[in-house]
Write a protein that holds these residues in place. Structure first.
Motif, mmCIF file in Angstrom:
data_model
loop_
_atom_site.group_PDB
_atom_site.id
_atom_site.type_symbol
_atom_site.label_atom_id
_atom_site.label_comp_id
_atom_site.label_asym_id
_atom_site.label_seq_id
_atom_site.Cartn_x
_atom_site.Cartn_y
_atom_site.Cartn_z
ATOM 1 N N SER A 133 0.827 -1.207 0.000
ATOM 2 C CA SER A 133 0.000 0.000 0.000
ATOM 3 C C SER A 133 0.861 1.257 0.000
ATOM 4 C CB SER A 133 -0.933 0.005 1.216
ATOM 5 O OG SER A 133 -0.192 -0.034 2.413
ATOM 6 N N GLY A 192 -1.174 -0.298 -3.679
ATOM 7 C CA GLY A 192 -2.007 -1.490 -3.814
ATOM 8 C C GLY A 192 -2.946 -1.692 -2.636
ATOM 9 N N ASN A 193 -4.063 -2.331 -2.923
ATOM 10 C CA ASN A 193 -4.998 -2.723 -1.874
ATOM 11 C C ASN A 193 -4.529 -4.074 -1.352
ATOM 12 O OD1 ASN A 193 -7.088 -3.407 -0.208
ATOM 13 N ND2 ASN A 193 -8.695 -3.081 -1.719
ATOM 14 N N PRO A 215 -8.074 -6.789 -0.191
ATOM 15 C CA PRO A 215 -9.289 -6.644 -0.994
ATOM 16 C C PRO A 215 -10.458 -7.384 -0.356
ATOM 17 C CG PRO A 215 -7.698 -8.075 -2.081
ATOM 18 C CD PRO A 215 -7.028 -7.532 -0.865
ATOM 19 N N GLY A 246 -12.801 -4.030 4.738
ATOM 20 C CA GLY A 246 -12.916 -2.586 4.914
ATOM 21 C C GLY A 246 -14.321 -2.096 4.654
ATOM 22 N N LEU A 302 -11.927 4.882 0.787
ATOM 23 C CA LEU A 302 -10.626 4.739 0.140
ATOM 24 C C LEU A 302 -9.684 3.968 1.058
ATOM 25 C CD1 LEU A 302 -9.936 8.290 -1.359
ATOM 26 C CD2 LEU A 302 -10.865 6.281 -2.499
ATOM 27 N N HIS A 303 -9.052 2.937 0.523
ATOM 28 C CA HIS A 303 -8.056 2.212 1.309
ATOM 29 C C HIS A 303 -6.764 3.026 1.339
ATOM 30 C CE1 HIS A 303 -5.881 0.744 -2.266
ATOM 31 N NE2 HIS A 303 -7.080 0.559 -2.795
ATOM 32 N N GLY A 352 -3.745 2.530 0.421
ATOM 33 C CA GLY A 352 -2.974 2.565 -0.826
ATOM 34 C C GLY A 352 -3.532 3.583 -1.815
ATOM 35 N N ARG A 353 -4.841 3.624 -1.950
ATOM 36 C CA ARG A 353 -5.490 4.593 -2.847
ATOM 37 C C ARG A 353 -5.206 6.013 -2.366
ATOM 38 N NH1 ARG A 353 -7.788 5.219 -7.886
ATOM 39 N NH2 ARG A 353 -8.402 3.068 -7.723
ATOM 40 N N PHE A 357 -2.272 1.265 -7.786
ATOM 41 C CA PHE A 357 -3.508 0.647 -7.336
ATOM 42 C C PHE A 357 -3.578 -0.837 -7.694
ATOM 43 C CE2 PHE A 357 -4.614 5.233 -8.268
ATOM 44 C CZ PHE A 357 -4.242 5.671 -7.017
ATOM 45 N N CYS A 365 -4.359 -4.845 -6.715
ATOM 46 C CA CYS A 365 -4.121 -5.669 -5.528
ATOM 47 C C CYS A 365 -2.725 -6.280 -5.610
ATOM 48 C CB CYS A 365 -5.140 -6.801 -5.451
ATOM 49 S SG CYS A 365 -6.833 -6.210 -5.258
#
Length: 172
Positions: free
Chosen positions: A32, A98-99, A102, A105, A110-111, A113-114, A137, A139
């Motif tokens: 992330s 990266g998420n 996945p 959450g 927004l995770h 990483g985002r 972004f 996974c």
């Protein structure tokens, strides 16, 4: 900060950055986290970060910390200026975000990483540094290697279930 001399391979850990000249290669592994590379094509000098979070919380002692996006970029810019390299002269590339979880959450949120990737884009835009390439972004992890001699950055996506995923095309 990691530093390099001629023909040296550097590995960044989370919260580190490096500034190096031609003959150096800088590598890291991202989840992330996000990495920004800055490269001056004529001088063949570059910098690379590996930041964990877009920004620091309200606490801080006034000392810049490369674990945070804006502070990491400021540190790289300061060290590049010592090499007579200025932000507007650089090409930027952005990787990671990266998420890592996945399907987990809060839906629609927004995770991390985002948030990191979007922050990197905004920071570069605010400083007038053009982004010439990105791999953000999705996974999984990314292994990246920055060749300061050429400005190329090689990316290998490691999908959490199936392992390595070859990426098509030229280096980023």
């Amino acid at each position: 900060m990691a530093t390099a001399t001629d023909t040296q391979d550097l590995v960044l850990r989370p919260g580190e950055y490096a500034v190096a000249g031609a003959g150096s290669r800088i590598r890291t592994l991202l989840g992330s986290c996000v990495s920004i590379t800055l490269w001056h094509p004529r001088l063949r000098v570059g910098a690379m970060s590996h930041f964990l979070l877009a920004q620091r919380g309200s606490s801080g002692n006034g000392v810049l910390d490369a674990r945070y996006g804006a502070e990491s970029l400021d540190l790289m810019i300061t060290d590049l200026a010592r090499e007579h390299v200025f932000p507007a002269q650089c090409d930027a590339k952005v990787f990671g975000g990266g998420n890592m979880f996945p399907g987990q959450g809060v839906p629609g949120a927004l995770h991390v990483g985002r948030r990191n990737g979007e922050a990197a884009r905004a920071l570069l835009q605010q400083r007038g540094i053009r982004i010439v390439s990105e791999s953000l972004f999705g996974c999984g992890h990314r292994q990246i290697a920055f060749d300061v001699s050429t400005g190329h950055v090689w990316v290998r996506l490691v999908h959490p279930v199936s392992g390595f995923v070859p990426l098509a095309g030229d280096p980023a």
